[in-house]
Design an enzyme around this catalytic site. Structure first.
Site, PDB file in Angstrom:
ATOM      1  N   VAL A  62       6.744   9.929   1.947  1.00 25.52           N
ATOM      2  CA  VAL A  62       5.556   9.195   2.375  1.00 25.52           C
ATOM      3  C   VAL A  62       5.756   7.705   2.103  1.00 25.52           C
ATOM      4  CG1 VAL A  62       3.067   8.910   2.001  1.00 25.52           C
ATOM      5  CG2 VAL A  62       4.111  11.163   1.724  1.00 25.52           C
ATOM      6  N   CYS A  63       5.269   6.856   3.014  1.00 23.41           N
ATOM      7  CA  CYS A  63       5.214   5.412   2.756  1.00 23.41           C
ATOM      8  C   CYS A  63       3.945   4.871   3.410  1.00 23.41           C
ATOM      9  CB  CYS A  63       6.475   4.700   3.252  1.00 23.41           C
ATOM     10  SG  CYS A  63       6.624   4.605   5.039  1.00 23.41           S
ATOM     11  N   ARG A  64       3.909   3.594   3.734  1.00 21.46           N
ATOM     12  CA  ARG A  64       2.709   2.998   4.318  1.00 21.46           C
ATOM     13  C   ARG A  64       2.516   3.453   5.760  1.00 21.46           C
ATOM     14  NH1 ARG A  64       1.866  -1.571   7.292  1.00 21.46           N
ATOM     15  NH2 ARG A  64      -0.246  -2.404   7.241  1.00 21.46           N
ATOM     16  N   MET A  90       0.603   6.425   4.949  1.00 26.01           N
ATOM     17  CA  MET A  90      -0.736   6.343   4.358  1.00 26.01           C
ATOM     18  C   MET A  90      -1.756   5.719   5.317  1.00 26.01           C
ATOM     19  SD  MET A  90      -0.674   7.872   1.500  1.00 26.01           S
ATOM     20  CE  MET A  90      -2.213   7.379   0.711  1.00 26.01           C
TER      21      MET A  90
END
Length: 99
Positions: A62-64, A90
């Site tokens: 997961v990242c931005r 996210m």
């Protein structure tokens, strides 16, 4: 590269599935909120901390927005890990967050 959307991740967590989530954002970004239970390993440290991961487990990265987690997914795949990139990161996450 395997991908999964954030809604599916949210549904799996809501159904009580135990997921191994790795958040590759920087520490300052994660302090603003992360998926509950996610472990923070910034992208720049993945190669140095890959020994913390178990090659017998599946991981969701997961990242931005999905870009950095995609890089992490590709890197870890070459090392033999079972990894999936969460598309949209996210920015697309509508579930609970913890700080």
């Amino acid at each position: 590269m395997k991908t999964i959307d954030s809604k599916t991740v949210q549904e799996k967590l809501a159904n009580g599935e135990e997921l191994n989530l790795i958040d590759v954002r920087e520490v300052e970004e994660v302090q603003e909120g992360k998926i509950p239970g996610a472990v923070n390993i910034p992208l720049g440290l993945i190669e140095f901390r890959e020994n913390e991961l178990d090659q017998n487990k599946e991981y969701i990265m997961v990242c931005r927005s999905g870009g950095r987690s995609g890089q992490a997914t590709q890197f870890l795949q070459t090392k033999g890990y079972d990894v999936t990139n969460m598309e949209g990161g996210m920015l697309s996450w509508e579930g609970p967050v913890e700080k």
